[in-house]
Design an enzyme around this catalytic site. Sequence first.
Site, PDB file in Angstrom:
ATOM      1  N   ASN A  90      -0.997  -1.482   3.848  1.00 43.63           N
ATOM      2  CA  ASN A  90       0.308  -1.960   3.404  1.00 43.63           C
ATOM      3  C   ASN A  90       1.469  -1.226   4.076  1.00 43.63           C
ATOM      4  O   ASN A  90       2.589  -1.719   4.080  1.00 43.63           O
ATOM      5  CB  ASN A  90       0.409  -1.815   1.885  1.00 43.63           C
ATOM      6  CG  ASN A  90       1.740  -2.274   1.338  1.00 43.63           C
ATOM      7  OD1 ASN A  90       2.018  -3.465   1.278  1.00 43.63           O
ATOM      8  ND2 ASN A  90       2.571  -1.322   0.949  1.00 43.63           N
ATOM      9  N   SER A 141       0.727  -8.670   5.829  1.00 51.21           N
ATOM     10  CA  SER A 141       1.465  -9.198   6.963  1.00 51.21           C
ATOM     11  C   SER A 141       2.782  -9.762   6.432  1.00 51.21           C
ATOM     12  O   SER A 141       3.490  -9.109   5.671  1.00 51.21           O
ATOM     13  CB  SER A 141       0.633 -10.260   7.684  1.00 51.21           C
ATOM     14  OG  SER A 141       1.327 -10.806   8.785  1.00 51.21           O
ATOM     15  N   TYR A 155       9.809  -6.743  14.836  1.00 52.98           N
ATOM     16  CA  TYR A 155       9.023  -6.674  13.606  1.00 52.98           C
ATOM     17  C   TYR A 155       8.095  -7.883  13.511  1.00 52.98           C
ATOM     18  O   TYR A 155       6.892  -7.743  13.234  1.00 52.98           O
ATOM     19  CB  TYR A 155       9.945  -6.620  12.391  1.00 52.98           C
ATOM     20  CG  TYR A 155       9.213  -6.782  11.079  1.00 52.98           C
ATOM     21  CD1 TYR A 155       8.425  -5.758  10.562  1.00 52.98           C
ATOM     22  CD2 TYR A 155       9.293  -7.983  10.364  1.00 52.98           C
ATOM     23  CE1 TYR A 155       7.745  -5.921   9.363  1.00 52.98           C
ATOM     24  CE2 TYR A 155       8.611  -8.151   9.169  1.00 52.98           C
ATOM     25  CZ  TYR A 155       7.843  -7.119   8.672  1.00 52.98           C
ATOM     26  OH  TYR A 155       7.158  -7.286   7.491  1.00 52.98           O
ATOM     27  N   LYS A 159       3.782  -8.358  13.460  1.00 48.55           N
ATOM     28  CA  LYS A 159       2.990  -9.109  12.497  1.00 48.55           C
ATOM     29  C   LYS A 159       2.150 -10.191  13.184  1.00 48.55           C
ATOM     30  O   LYS A 159       1.047 -10.497  12.725  1.00 48.55           O
ATOM     31  CB  LYS A 159       3.903  -9.739  11.434  1.00 48.55           C
ATOM     32  CG  LYS A 159       4.557  -8.696  10.526  1.00 48.55           C
ATOM     33  CD  LYS A 159       3.520  -7.779   9.882  1.00 48.55           C
ATOM     34  CE  LYS A 159       4.121  -6.753   8.959  1.00 48.55           C
ATOM     35  NZ  LYS A 159       3.108  -5.813   8.412  1.00 48.55           N
TER      36      LYS A 159
END
Length: 291
Positions: A90, A141, A155, A159
């Site tokens: 996480n 994700s 960013y 992902k």
Amino acid sequence: MIQQSKNSPKVWFITGASRGFGRVWTEAALNRGDKVAATARKPESIAGLKEKYGENVLTLELDVTNAAQVKLAVQQAHAHFGRLDIVLNNAGYSLVGTIEEAGADEIRALYETNILGPVAVIQAALPLLRAQGGGHILGTSSNLGHVTLPVIGYYASSKWAFEAIHESLAEEVKAFGIKVTIIEPGAYATEFGSQESLKFSPGMDLYAAFKQEFFGHLGDMKRGDPDATSNAIFRIVDTDQPPLRIFLGNQCLPWVRQAYAERLDTWEAWEEVSNAAQTILPEELADTKNA
């Protein structure tokens, strides 16, 4: 192999347990009677968990960019509880800046945390999960693993890589009884907007107005209650056949459905050009090209 009753408490290993979804899911798992190895870069941020949940929680200091520390933490958690049923990656943050503004060192640091950190956790956990006969790897994700936005493109790119890694992993470890699920949240009212979750690239004046408008749109976005997500996570880890991917929230699927429809339209509009770019070589010529 460790045999586990379906009704027995599950054992979790969670990174980034100090805030956001990591904290919500850590406490939700503990509240339902599961056991959790909760990790965070700052041990003091999760110290209160021990006072509240006692022997059901093990708190560990962990910077996911430190591969040696990752391996030690995973091994400590496994040794302490005797098994790991769920490994939940996480930890992560967002780099805010246009593609031109962000520097190489900033991009590299983002990837160290958002991609290489989870990979280190996975690689440390896999031998233990294989030895015990199975387990479930979860990765947080985002719906931005399928679509992207300006200003946080790096960013989103982390992902997209995160998604590809987990999709490959799912096929590679299926034979060992190990399951993989990618969690894809939409917009939620977590601490993801805090200073620890956001890092800003030095700005360029020519993008100032564009970014101001972008942040205005973000500010108008409706955000969900993160506490409402726990039951969805439990349904995923409690089923025998969990999905490879699952959205959290009602905004994700319409957005992704539209994005993929637009991509298909573009690919189909250019299909003739695409097909013309490939001709099949006769076998004898193909062998010559490959020699």
